[in-house]
Motif scaffolding. Structure first.
Motif, PDB file in Angstrom:
ATOM      1  N   GLY C 446      20.453  -7.291 -25.623  1.00  0.00           N
ATOM      2  CA  GLY C 446      19.985  -8.680 -25.708  1.00  0.00           C
ATOM      3  C   GLY C 446      19.915  -9.371 -24.367  1.00  0.00           C
ATOM      4  N   GLU C 447      20.624  -8.840 -23.393  1.00  0.00           N
ATOM      5  CA  GLU C 447      20.630  -9.490 -22.073  1.00  0.00           C
ATOM      6  C   GLU C 447      19.566  -8.934 -21.129  1.00  0.00           C
ATOM      7  OE1 GLU C 447      24.564  -9.604 -20.384  1.00  0.00           O
ATOM      8  OE2 GLU C 447      25.436 -10.253 -22.303  1.00  0.00           O
ATOM      9  N   LYS C 448      18.748  -7.987 -21.609  1.00  0.00           N
ATOM     10  CA  LYS C 448      17.710  -7.421 -20.737  1.00  0.00           C
ATOM     11  C   LYS C 448      16.404  -8.176 -20.958  1.00  0.00           C
ATOM     12  CE  LYS C 448      20.759  -4.017 -20.788  1.00  0.00           C
ATOM     13  NZ  LYS C 448      21.192  -2.777 -20.233  1.00  0.00           N
ATOM     14  N   ASP C 449      15.637  -8.322 -19.899  1.00  0.00           N
ATOM     15  CA  ASP C 449      14.301  -8.865 -20.102  1.00  0.00           C
ATOM     16  C   ASP C 449      13.358  -8.275 -19.065  1.00  0.00           C
ATOM     17  OD1 ASP C 449      14.982 -10.157 -17.810  1.00  0.00           O
ATOM     18  OD2 ASP C 449      15.265 -12.113 -18.754  1.00  0.00           O
ATOM     19  N   GLY C 450      12.124  -8.683 -19.135  1.00  0.00           N
ATOM     20  CA  GLY C 450      11.132  -8.161 -18.200  1.00  0.00           C
ATOM     21  C   GLY C 450      10.516  -6.869 -18.705  1.00  0.00           C
ATOM     22  N   ARG C 451       9.584  -6.396 -17.922  1.00  0.00           N
ATOM     23  CA  ARG C 451       8.834  -5.206 -18.324  1.00  0.00           C
ATOM     24  C   ARG C 451       9.645  -3.920 -18.162  1.00  0.00           C
ATOM     25  NH1 ARG C 451       2.963  -3.306 -15.889  1.00  0.00           N
ATOM     26  NH2 ARG C 451       3.052  -1.167 -16.693  1.00  0.00           N
ATOM     27  N   TYR C 452      10.344  -3.811 -17.042  1.00  0.00           N
ATOM     28  CA  TYR C 452      11.109  -2.587 -16.783  1.00  0.00           C
ATOM     29  C   TYR C 452      12.569  -2.870 -17.105  1.00  0.00           C
ATOM     30  CZ  TYR C 452       6.837  -1.356 -14.343  1.00  0.00           C
ATOM     31  OH  TYR C 452       5.526  -1.106 -14.049  1.00  0.00           O
ATOM     32  N   ARG C 453      13.099  -2.186 -18.109  1.00  0.00           N
ATOM     33  CA  ARG C 453      14.463  -2.480 -18.558  1.00  0.00           C
ATOM     34  C   ARG C 453      15.350  -1.254 -18.410  1.00  0.00           C
ATOM     35  NH1 ARG C 453      13.192  -6.172 -23.939  1.00  0.00           N
ATOM     36  NH2 ARG C 453      11.715  -7.545 -22.857  1.00  0.00           N
ATOM     37  N   ARG C 454      16.499  -1.505 -17.853  1.00  0.00           N
ATOM     38  CA  ARG C 454      17.445  -0.407 -17.642  1.00  0.00           C
ATOM     39  C   ARG C 454      18.542  -0.432 -18.686  1.00  0.00           C
ATOM     40  NH1 ARG C 454      18.059   0.643 -11.151  1.00  0.00           N
ATOM     41  NH2 ARG C 454      15.826   0.956 -10.834  1.00  0.00           N
ATOM     42  N   GLY C 455      18.975   0.746 -19.051  1.00  0.00           N
ATOM     43  CA  GLY C 455      20.065   0.838 -20.013  1.00  0.00           C
ATOM     44  C   GLY C 455      20.919   2.054 -19.759  1.00  0.00           C
ATOM     45  N   ILE C 456      22.164   1.954 -20.203  1.00  0.00           N
ATOM     46  CA  ILE C 456      23.114   3.062 -20.068  1.00  0.00           C
ATOM     47  C   ILE C 456      23.507   3.513 -21.468  1.00  0.00           C
ATOM     48  CG2 ILE C 456      25.500   3.615 -19.414  1.00  0.00           C
ATOM     49  CD1 ILE C 456      25.079   1.830 -16.942  1.00  0.00           C
ATOM     50  N   ILE C 773       6.507   5.704 -29.270  1.00  0.00           N
ATOM     51  CA  ILE C 773       7.398   4.539 -29.173  1.00  0.00           C
ATOM     52  C   ILE C 773       6.701   3.266 -28.709  1.00  0.00           C
ATOM     53  CG2 ILE C 773       9.329   6.093 -28.712  1.00  0.00           C
ATOM     54  CD1 ILE C 773       9.386   5.076 -25.828  1.00  0.00           C
ATOM     55  N   ILE C 774       5.474   3.397 -28.231  1.00  0.00           N
ATOM     56  CA  ILE C 774       4.865   2.233 -27.584  1.00  0.00           C
ATOM     57  C   ILE C 774       4.702   1.058 -28.549  1.00  0.00           C
ATOM     58  CG2 ILE C 774       2.471   3.014 -27.947  1.00  0.00           C
ATOM     59  CD1 ILE C 774       1.881   1.820 -25.121  1.00  0.00           C
ATOM     60  N   GLY C 775       4.396   1.362 -29.804  1.00  0.00           N
ATOM     61  CA  GLY C 775       4.190   0.270 -30.767  1.00  0.00           C
ATOM     62  C   GLY C 775       5.450  -0.561 -30.939  1.00  0.00           C
ATOM     63  N   ASP C 776       6.561   0.118 -31.169  1.00  0.00           N
ATOM     64  CA  ASP C 776       7.828  -0.594 -31.386  1.00  0.00           C
ATOM     65  C   ASP C 776       8.291  -1.305 -30.118  1.00  0.00           C
ATOM     66  OD1 ASP C 776       7.945   0.091 -34.013  1.00  0.00           O
ATOM     67  OD2 ASP C 776       9.213   1.846 -33.706  1.00  0.00           O
ATOM     68  N   LEU C 777       8.053  -0.668 -28.974  1.00  0.00           N
ATOM     69  CA  LEU C 777       8.475  -1.306 -27.727  1.00  0.00           C
ATOM     70  C   LEU C 777       7.685  -2.572 -27.466  1.00  0.00           C
ATOM     71  CD1 LEU C 777       8.959   1.530 -25.087  1.00  0.00           C
ATOM     72  CD2 LEU C 777      10.707   0.210 -26.285  1.00  0.00           C
ATOM     73  N   ARG C 778       6.381  -2.477 -27.674  1.00  0.00           N
ATOM     74  CA  ARG C 778       5.558  -3.656 -27.411  1.00  0.00           C
ATOM     75  C   ARG C 778       5.894  -4.768 -28.388  1.00  0.00           C
ATOM     76  NH1 ARG C 778      -0.505  -2.333 -25.250  1.00  0.00           N
ATOM     77  NH2 ARG C 778       0.150  -1.306 -23.332  1.00  0.00           N
ATOM     78  N   ALA C 779       6.233  -4.384 -29.611  1.00  0.00           N
ATOM     79  CA  ALA C 779       6.625  -5.400 -30.589  1.00  0.00           C
ATOM     80  C   ALA C 779       7.873  -6.133 -30.105  1.00  0.00           C
ATOM     81  CB  ALA C 779       6.874  -4.739 -31.938  1.00  0.00           C
ATOM     82  N   GLU C 780       8.815  -5.378 -29.576  1.00  0.00           N
ATOM     83  CA  GLU C 780      10.052  -5.973 -29.065  1.00  0.00           C
ATOM     84  C   GLU C 780       9.752  -6.821 -27.818  1.00  0.00           C
ATOM     85  OE1 GLU C 780      13.112  -5.864 -30.193  1.00  0.00           O
ATOM     86  OE2 GLU C 780      14.057  -6.833 -28.449  1.00  0.00           O
ATOM     87  N   TYR C 781       8.904  -6.271 -26.983  1.00  0.00           N
ATOM     88  CA  TYR C 781       8.582  -6.890 -25.700  1.00  0.00           C
ATOM     89  C   TYR C 781       7.894  -8.235 -25.913  1.00  0.00           C
ATOM     90  CZ  TYR C 781       6.412  -7.043 -21.012  1.00  0.00           C
ATOM     91  OH  TYR C 781       6.012  -7.374 -19.757  1.00  0.00           O
ATOM     92  N   THR C 782       6.985  -8.247 -26.867  1.00  0.00           N
ATOM     93  CA  THR C 782       6.199  -9.463 -27.061  1.00  0.00           C
ATOM     94  C   THR C 782       6.828 -10.392 -28.073  1.00  0.00           C
ATOM     95  OG1 THR C 782       4.921  -8.378 -28.772  1.00  0.00           O
ATOM     96  CG2 THR C 782       4.044  -8.269 -26.543  1.00  0.00           C
ATOM     97  N   ASP C 783       7.944  -9.944 -28.666  1.00  0.00           N
ATOM     98  CA  ASP C 783       8.622 -10.761 -29.663  1.00  0.00           C
ATOM     99  C   ASP C 783       7.757 -11.058 -30.880  1.00  0.00           C
ATOM    100  OD1 ASP C 783      10.455 -12.538 -27.183  1.00  0.00           O
ATOM    101  OD2 ASP C 783      11.132 -10.952 -28.524  1.00  0.00           O
ATOM    102  N   ARG C 784       6.714 -10.276 -31.085  1.00  0.00           N
ATOM    103  CA  ARG C 784       5.913 -10.491 -32.282  1.00  0.00           C
ATOM    104  C   ARG C 784       6.709 -10.079 -33.515  1.00  0.00           C
ATOM    105  NH1 ARG C 784       1.189  -8.452 -29.315  1.00  0.00           N
ATOM    106  NH2 ARG C 784       1.747  -6.399 -30.105  1.00  0.00           N
TER     107      ARG C 784
END
Lengths: 174, 298, 797
Positions: C446-456, C773-784
Motif C-alpha cells: 500500500g505504500e508503493k506508488d508510481g510506475r516502477y515499484r519495488r518489492g521484497i 499479468i498486465i491486465g491486473d497490474l494496470r487495473a491496480e495501477y490505474t485504480d480502476r
C-alpha cells in the motif's frame, strides 16, 4: 565407413576440397556444399569440443573463432569457410597446460556439466582479446547469447573476471 | 511451417543438396542471377537462411556466397548521408564511426539483433531480404527514409524501404536482382530512440519501436515511428506521426501518438507474445520513446 | 554460525573438480561425442499427429536407398515404463519401443539407419506413413470429461492389465487426521488456486544413444542417462538379453535436471536399429525432437489452509490436477511427493490430499529438478505470505511458528517414507537471509506508488536428501562403490554414481579422501559401466552426495580397516595404536604411531609392501541404503522491480541460503545455489511450453520458442548473496545432506511474493509473463479496479 571421409582424390559429384586451418593445423577436407562447419569440425576433423545443442543459433554451444571472429559453426556452411583460420576450445591450451581462461573456468566453478563450456570459453577469449579488463556489465553483455543451463552464470562471470586478472595484459600472469 | 515434425526435418543437418558458387565480382554475381533467377540464392551471413534450409521451409538448388564481394562490404559517405553495402554486418554498423556520426539509431538497432556471434555474421542486406516483420534494422531505416539499391545486369533501381517489404518473407526483389546497398539520409534531428521488447534480453522481439522527433520551440515539427513485429511487414505508424505533427511536444501528445499507433497495427499472437499485449506495449513504448527522444539533449 | 567444528583436509576445500580439465579443454566425452568404427546414424520417424493410428507404413523407397528401417512390427512387443526405479506395484506400463498408436506429436513410429546422418534423414523422408487421425485431447480438464476420447484403453501394472477411465492415469488420495475438524477448529480458512507451467528441462545435451551389437549376442550402449544400471535392466527386459551381456557405459552428462532418470525413448530405438542393422548405430536427438520428449509436470493446485489468530496452522487441503501427457512415467510417485512435500513444509495436524494425474496428447511429463516440490512450495509459500498478511503476523514469524524442524516427523518423499528430522538450520537461514535483504526495512504494498515499484519477498523450502528411509518404500534407493588402494598409495573409486555437472562424483572423491585420510589429489574416479560396478539407483532426488557419497564412505572405511591391519603387521603395533593423516603439502597419506618417531610409513609404502608380501589388494565393495532422507533446507529472499505499465519484472537482488549440513565442494555448492535460483526464476517468469489445439508446441517447435533467462536478466554477482548454514546431519557422510533441488523449490514463491509486495497484486499462475499479468497490474495501477488480493474464503468469527 562413409565415403565422405576421403580427404583426397577426384571431385566426385558435388564434393569439393576446402582448406581449413584449425588450431594452427591445416587440413584439406572433402565436403559437399550442404555440410555444416560444425559437423565437419566434429565428424571429419574429430574435434568434438564445439557442440550441437539447438541448431538454430539460440544456445551458442557451437561457437568458434573464424579468422579471429566469434561465429556459430552450426549456421555456417563449411564451404564458405574455405581458407579460414579457425580456433576451437581445443586450440587454447598449450599441450596439457591450460589457458588462463580454461584455468579460471575450472577454478571458479564456471563449468558444471561442461556442455556449454566450449562456447563460453571461446566467447571469453574473444572478449578478453578485445577488452582485457571488462566490467561485469560488459562480461554479461558479451555472453548474453550463450546459454548455460547449470550455473546461473555467476561463476562464469567470476571465471571471466579471474581470467582477466590472470591475463598477461594485466601483468598478473603466473 | 505447420508442424515442424510433420516433415521430420532436423536442425542437425541440411539434407537438401544444392550447387554452390563463389562469384569473383558483383558483375559475376549479377550474371548468375540473370542466368538462374531465383534458382540461385545469395548467401551472406546465413543465420536465417540456414535454419530455413534445415527446416526445409525453403528449397534451394544453388547458393552463391556473396560475403566476399568487395563491392558490398563498405560504409561510405554520400551527399545525403550514407551508403551501406549489403554485406555490412551488424558488428560493422555498431563500430562504424560514420554510422555513429550520421545514424546512430542504426548502430543501436544492430546491437539488438542477436548477440555477439550474430552481430559478426548477420548482414544488413540479409536482414532486409529475409523479409521478416522482426527485422531489427527495418524500423529505424523506415523512419530514416532509407532506400535500397536493387541491381541487375540491366542496371539499378532505387526503392524506398517502405515499398520494399510486401508481406511476411516477401519483398519486391526481382529474381534477377541483388540488393547491393542501403542509402540512408542523415536525419535533420538528433532526437531518436529505439527499443526491442523481448521475453528475455537475447531473443527475437515481441515488438520493435524506433522513433525520431524534430521540435521547434516546443512544437513537434516532424516525427517518425517505425514498428516491427506488429504487422505482416515492418511498418511506419503514419497516422500517429501525422496526428502529432504541429502539436505541442508534451507527454500528452506523445501518449496520443501511442494510442493511434496501437490502433493502426495488426499484430498476431504467437509463441513470443499475444496480439493484445503487442497493442498495449506499442501504445506504451511509442509514448515512452517519444518522451525519451524529446528529452535527448541536442 | 557453523555448527560443525571438525576440521577436514579434503571436504570443504576448493581444489578443482575431478574431470574438470577435460571439460574446459573440450575433451570431455558426452554421448553425442561417441563415434565407433563402422558406425551408422539413425533417425526416428515421428508422428506429426497428436492422436492417431498408423494404418500403413511403406519403407520400400527408404530401403531402396540403402537404409535399414524398423517399424512397430520389428520391435519386441513389450509394454514397459521407461522409469524403473520404483517397486513393481508403483510402475505403470503404457509404452513401447515404436508405436502404431501415436499419442502425441513427436512419438516414434519408425526408424532408419544409414551411413551418414544426412542419408538417414533423406531415407526418413522417403518413408510413407498413412495415419488415421483421432480427436486430440489437449486440455487436462477436458481429458477427464465424458466427452473426451480415450488416450489409453488400458495399461499394465505388476503383470495385470488395468483399464483406464476418463483418461485418469493415477488417482491418489492421502489423508492425515480429520481436515474438516481442523478447519472447524481454525479461526480462519484461506483458499486459493495455483497453476504451474509446462517447463522444459532444456538440458544442453539432447538425448542420445550409441549401441554396438556384440558378437556374443550382447550389446554395448553409450546413452544419455542418470543411471546406467536401470538402462541396463530395461534393455535386458525389452530385448530379452541376460544382463551380463548388456553393458551400459557411463559418460559425461550434458545436464539433465531429471530428464534422464527414465531410460530415454531413443535408447531402445537405437538398440533395435543396431540389432537390425547388425552395426553400431548412433541416434542424436535434434533439439526439436527433444522438446517433444519431456517436461515438468504442469499442475493445478487448489489449496485450503486453516489457521488460528495466533498463526498456528492447523489443517491443509490440497486438490491437484496434474497433466502427465502421453505416457505415465511417474505420476504415482509425483502425487505422493506433492502431498509429502506439503505435509513436511509445515506441521499441519490435519491433511487431506486428493491428486489426479491425467493423460493428454502432449509430451510426457517426468521429474524435473524438485519433482513436485517447486509446484507444492510455490502454492504453499504464496499462501503463507498471504496468511501472514491477513493475520498481521510477520511472514518469518509465521514460518518459525509452524515449520517442520528438528525432532519432527517428516515424510517428504511420500507417505511410505517417514523419518525424524535430526539437523535443521531454518532459524539461521531466516535470520541471515532477512539481514542480507533488509527484511526489516520492507514496506507494505500500500505504500508503493508510481510506475516502477519495488518489492521484497521470500519463501522457504527444502528438499529431501534422496528417497531413503527405515522401511523399503515405493522407490528403490541404494548405491554401491568399490574403493581400492593402488600399490603407490593412490586410490581408485569405482562407482556407477552419475554426475550431472553438480560435482557429485568430485564430492565422492573428497569423501573417500577424508575417510582414508589421504590427500584429495591421490584419489581418482575410474571410468565405469554397468558391468564393472554394483548397482546404483540413479543420481536424482538430491541423493548424490548424501546417499552415493555414503556408499563410497562405507567402502572407504572398510579399506581403512585393511590399511590399519596391514600397517599393524608392518609397524608391529595393534591397529588401534595407528594414526592416519593426510599430508596435503607432500601429497601423501601418513601412517604412524603417535609419539613413536620411527614407527611411520606412507600409505604407498604400506600398499607396496602388502603387494610384495602377497597380502592382497586393500579393496572393498559396499552397497549402502540410507535409512533416512533428511530435509536440506532453503530460504530465498528477492527484491524485484515491476513496471506497472508493461508487466516486466526485473529481479534486482537476491539472498540464497541453504542448510545442506557439511558443505563438501564450496564453490560448486554455491554454483548449485545460483543455478537453482536461475532455473527457479525462469520457472516463475518466463519458461513454458504451450501447445496449440493441434497438439503442436506453439511457434516453430524450435529452441527459438523456448526462452530462458540470460546473463543480462539476473542480478549481478554483487547483488547475489549466497550463504550456507552448516548443520551436521548425523546420518550423512561427514555430516552432509543434499543440496541441488533445494535451491529451486522456494524460488517461484519468493519471486511471486516479492511481486505482490511491490504491486499489491498476487499472481498465482506461473510463469508470470507480462502478457498474463498486465491486465491486473494496470487495473491496480490505474485504480480502476481494486486488484485481486487474496482474502479469507470463510471466516468463522
Amino acid at each position: 565407413m562413409s565415403s565422405e571421409k576421403i580427404t583426397h582424390g577426384d571431385d566426385g559429384g558435388n564434393e569439393r576440397t576446402i582448406e581449413l586451418t584449425i588450431n594452427d593445423e591445416t587440413h584439406q577436407v572433402r565436403v559437399k556444399p550442404n555440410e555444416l562447419l560444425l559437423n565437419v569440425i566434429r565428424d571429419k576433423l574429430d574435434l568434438t569440443g564445439p557442440k550441437y545443442a539447438c541448431g538454430t543459433g539460440e544456445c551458442r554451444a557451437c561457437s568458434i573463432l573464424v579468422d579471429g571472429e566469434p561465429e556459430l559453426s552450426c549456421l555456417r556452411l563449411a564451404v564458405t569457410a574455405d581458407g579460414s583460420e579457425i580456433t576451437t576450445v581445443e586450440g587454447l591450451s598449450d599441450g596439457r597446460d591450460l589457458h588462463e581462461i580454461q584455468q579460471s573456468y575450472l577454478s571458479e566453478g564456471g563449468s558444471q556439466c561442461g556442455f556449454c563450456t566450449p562456447g563460453f570459453v571461446i566467447m571469453t577469449k574473444d572478449l578478453l582479446d578485445n577488452n582485457p579488463d571488462p566490467t561485469e556489465e560488459e562480461i554479461r553483455d558479451h555472453l548474453k547469447g550463450n546459454i548455460c543451463r547449470c550455473t546461473g552464470y555467476n561463476n562464469i562471470v567470476e571465471a571471466v573476471k579471474v581470467a582477466a586478472d590472470r591475463s598477461p595484459e594485466n601483468g598478473e600472469s603466473e | 511451417m505447420e508442424y515442424k515434425l510433420a516433415s521430420n526435418t532436423t536442425t542437425r543437418v541440411i539434407s537438401q543438396e544444392f550447387d554452390y558458387s563463389v562469384p569473383a565480382s558483383l558483375e559475376e554475381a549479377l550474371e548468375l542471377r540473370d542466368e538462374h533467377g531465383d534458382d540461385v540464392r545469395p548467401l551472406a551471413g546465413g543465420t536465417d537462411l540456414l535454419i530455413q534450409l534445415k527446416a526445409d521451409v525453403r528449397t534451394e538448388s544453388h547458393l552463391m556466397y556473396v560475403n566476399g564481394l568487395d563491392e558490398l562490404d563498405d560504409v561510405s559517405e554520400t551527399e545525403e548521408g550514407l551508403e551501406i553495402g549489403a554485406t555490412v554486418t551488424y558488428d560493422d554498423l555498431m563500430n562504424s564511426s560514420l554510422v555513429d556520426q550520421h545514424v546512430p539509431i542504426l548502430a543501436e538497432a544492430a546491437s539488438d539483433a542477436g548477440g555477439v556471434q550474430v552481430e559478426k555474421m548477420g548482414t544488413i542486406g540479409g536482414n532486409l531480404c529475409n523479409g521478416s516483420p522482426a527485422a531489427s534494422t527495418a524500423p529505424p531505416l523506415l523512419i530514416l527514409g532509407a532506400e535500397v539499391v536493387l541491381e541487375s545486369v540491366d542496371g539499378e533501381r532505387i526503392v524506398p524501404i517502405e515499398e520494399f517489404f510486401t508481406g511476411p518473407k516477401r519483398t519486391v526483389l526481382e529474381p534477377n536482382e541483388l540488393l547491393t546497398s542501403v542509402r540512408v539520409p542523415t536525419p535533420a534531428s538528433d532526437r531518436w530512440a529505439h527499443e526491442e521488447i523481448k521475453r528475455v534480453t537475447e531473443d527475437l522481439a515481441k515488438v520493435i519501436v524506433s522513433v525520431s522527433l524534430e521540435c521547434d520551440d516546443g512544437t513537434v515539427t516532424d516525427c517518425g515511428i517505425g514498428l516491427g513485429c506488429v504487422a505482416p511487414t515492418p511498418i511506419r505508424a503514419t497516422e500517429a506521426e501525422a496526428a502529432i505533427r504541429g502539436e505541442p511536444a508534451t507527454e500528452e501528445t506523445f501518449a496520443r501518438a501511442g494510442e493511434i499507433a496501437s490502433d493502426e497495427i495488426s499484430p498476431i499472437s504467437d509463441s513470443r507474445s499475444t496480439a493484445e499485449y503487442r497493442r498495449l506495449i506499442t501504445e506504451t513504448k511509442v509514448r515512452d520513446l517519444l518522451v525519451d527522444a524529446h528529452e535527448t539533449n541536442v | 554460525m557453523p555448527k560443525n567444528s571438525k576440521s577436514f583436509h579434503a571436504i570443504g576445500t576448493d581444489s578443482p573438480r575431478k574431470g574438470g580439465k577435460a571439460k574446459v579443454t573440450g575433451k570431455a566425452v558426452y554421448a553425442p561425442d561417441v563415434s565407433l568404427p563402422g558406425m551408422w546414424h539413425g533417425k526416428v520417424l515421428r508422428s506429426p499427429h497428436p492422436n492417431a493410428t498408423v494404418v500403413d507404413i511403406d519403407t520400400s523407397e527408404a530401403e531402396a536407398m540403402g537404409a535399414i528401417c524398423i517399424t512397430p512390427d520389428d520391435v519386441p512387443d513389450v509394454k514397459y515404463n521407461e522409469r524403473t526405479i520404483s517397486v513393481p506395484d508403483a510402475i505403470y506400463r503404457d509404452n513401447r519401443v515404436l508405436t502404431d498408436r501415436p499419442r502425441q506429436v513427436g512419438e516414434g513410429i519408425a526408424a532408419v539407419a544409414a551411413e551418414t546422418e544426412e542419408k538417414a534423414e533423406r531415407a526418413l523422408k522417403a518413408i510413407d506413413v498413412t495415419y488415421e487421425e483421432h480427436e486430440p485431447v489437449i486440455d487436462p480438464e477436458f481429458a477427464v470429461s465424458d466427452d473426451a476420447p480415450a488416450i489409453h484403453e488400458s495399461i499394465v501394472r505388476d503383470g495385470e492389465v488395468e483399464p483406464i477411465e476418463n483418461n485418469i492415469a493415477v488417482e491418489r488420495d492421502i489423508s492425515v487426521g480429520d481436515v474438516e475438524q481442523g478447519f472447524a477448529e481454525s479461526d480462519h480458512v484461506f483458499e486459493h488456486s495455483f497453476e504451474t507451467g509446462r517447463t522444459y528441462h532444456a538440458q544442453l545435451e539432447n538425448k542420445t544413444t550409441v549401441c554396438r551389437p556384440e558378437p556374443d549376442g550382447g550389446i554395448t550402449v553409450w546413452p544419455t542417462t542418470q543411471t546406467v544400471h536401470n538402462v541396463r535392466q530395461l534393455l535386458g527386459e525389452i530385448f530379452d538379453i541376460n544382463l551380463s551381456k548388456v553393458n551400459v557405459k557411463r559418460l559425461e552428462l550434458g545436464g539433465s535436471f531429471g530428464s534422464s532418470i527414465q531410460t530415454n525413448s531413443v535408447t531402445p530405438i537405437t538398440v533395435a536399429l543396431a540389432m537390425a542393422a547388425d552395426k553400431p548405430v548412433k541416434i542424436v536427438s535434434s533439439r526439436e525432437e527433444d522438446m517433444y520428449d519431456h517436461c515438468r509436470y504442469p499442475s493445478k493446485l487448489d489449496v485450503k489452509i486453516g489457521a488460528n489468530d495466533d498463526g498456528t496452522l492447523n489443517a491443509v487441503e490440497m486438490d491437484v490436477l496434474a497433466d502427465v501427457g502421453s505416457h505415465n512415467i511417474q505420476a504415482f510417485p509425483y502425487l505422493g511427493v506433492v502431498a509429502g512435500f506439503t505435509a513436511s513444509l509445515y506441521d499441519f495436524e490435519h491433511l487431506e490430499f486428493r491428486g489426479r494425474a491425467v493423460y493428454t496428447n502432449k509430451a510426457p511429463a517426468c521429474a524435473m529438478q524438485g519433482f513436485g516440490n517447486p509446484q507444492a512450495t510455490f502454492a504453499v509459500e504464496c499462501m503463507i505470505d498471504a496468511i501472514a498478511e491477513e493475520l498481521g503476523i510477520d511472514q518469518l514469524e509465521l514460518i518459525r511458528k509452524n515449520y517442520v524442524g528438528e525432532g519432527d516427523t517428516f515424510w517428504g518423499q511420500g507417505p511410505t517414507i517417514k523419518s525424524v528430522v535430526k539437523s535443521c538450520g531454518v532459524e539461521e537461514l531466516l535470520d541471515q537471509g532477512a539481514e542480507a535483504i533488509g527484511w526489516d526495512e520492507r514496506t507494505p504494498p500500500g505504500e508503493k506508488d508510481g510506475r516502477y515499484r519495488r518489492g521484497i519477498g521470500m519463501a522457504r523450502g527444502f528438499h529431501t536428501s534422496g528417497t531413503g528411509g527405515p522401511t523399503p518404500g515405493e522407490a528403490i534407493d541404494y548405491s554401491s562403490a568399490l574403493v581400492k588402494i593402488n600399490e603407490d598409495g593412490s586410490v581408485d573409486v569405482v562407482s556407477a554414481l552419475q554426475d550431472h555437472g553438480g560435482g557429485t562424483r568430485s564430492a565422492g572423491a573428497r569423501i573417500v579422501a577424508e575417510a582414508l585420510d589421504v590427500p584429495i589429489e591421490n584419489v581418482e574416479l575410474s571410468p565405469t559401466d554397468s558391468r564393472n560396478t554394483a548397482y546404483d539407483v540413479a543420481t536424482h532426488a538430491t541423493r548424490g552426495v548424501y546417499a552415493g557419497g555414503a556408499a563410497m564412505k562405507k567402502a572407504a572405511e572398510s579399506v581403512r580397516e585393511q590399511l590399519l591391519e596391514n600397517a599393524s603387521r608392518l609397524l608391529e603395533v595393534p591397529p588401534d595404536a595407528i594414526s592416519l593423516e593426510a599430508d596435503t603439502d607432500e601429497g601423501i597419506g601418513r601412517v604412524f604411531v603417535e609419539g613413536v618417531p620411527d614407527k611411520e610409513l606412507t600409505v604407498g609404502e604400506v600398499a607396496k609392501r602388502a603387494e610384495l608380501n602377497n597380502w592382497g589388494t586393500m579393496a572393498a565393495v559396499e552397497s549402502n541404503r540410507q535409512v533416512a532422507c533428511p530435509p536440506a533446507y532453503a530460504a530465498q529472499f528477492v527484491e524485484v522491480e515491476v513496471d506497472m505499465e508493461t508487466g516486466e519484472i526485473d529481479i534486482l537482488r537476491t539472498a540464497i541460503g541453504n542448510d545442506s549440513g557439511t558443505i563438501v565442494n564450496p564453490k560448486l555448492a554455491a554454483g548449485q545455489q545460483h543455478g537453482g535460483f536461475y532455473r527457479g526464476a525462469g520457472y516463475a517468469l518466463v519458461e513454458d511450453t504451450q501447445y496449440d489445439e493441434n497438439g503442436a508446441i506453439d511457434g516453430n517447435g524450435l529452441l527459438t520458442d523456448y526462452r530462458m533467462l540470460t546473463t543480462m536478466d539476473l542480478p549481478s554477482n554483487d547483488e547475489t548473496e549466497t550463504f550456507f548454514v552448516e548443520t551436521e546431519e548425523p546420518s550423512g557422510p561427514f555430516g552432509a545432506k543434499g543440496l541441488g533441488e533445494a535451491c529451486i523449490n522456494p524460488t517461484a514463491a519468493a519471486v511471486a511474493n516479492a511481486v505482490y509486495n511491490a504491486t499489491g497484486v498476487r499472481f498465482t499462475d506461473i510463469p508470470m509473463t507480462p502478457e498474463k499479468i498486465i491486465g491486473d497490474l494496470r487495473a491496480e495501477y490505474t485504480d480502476r479496479v481494486t486488484g485481486k488480493p487474496m482474502v479469507p474464503a470463510e471466516d468463522d468469527d
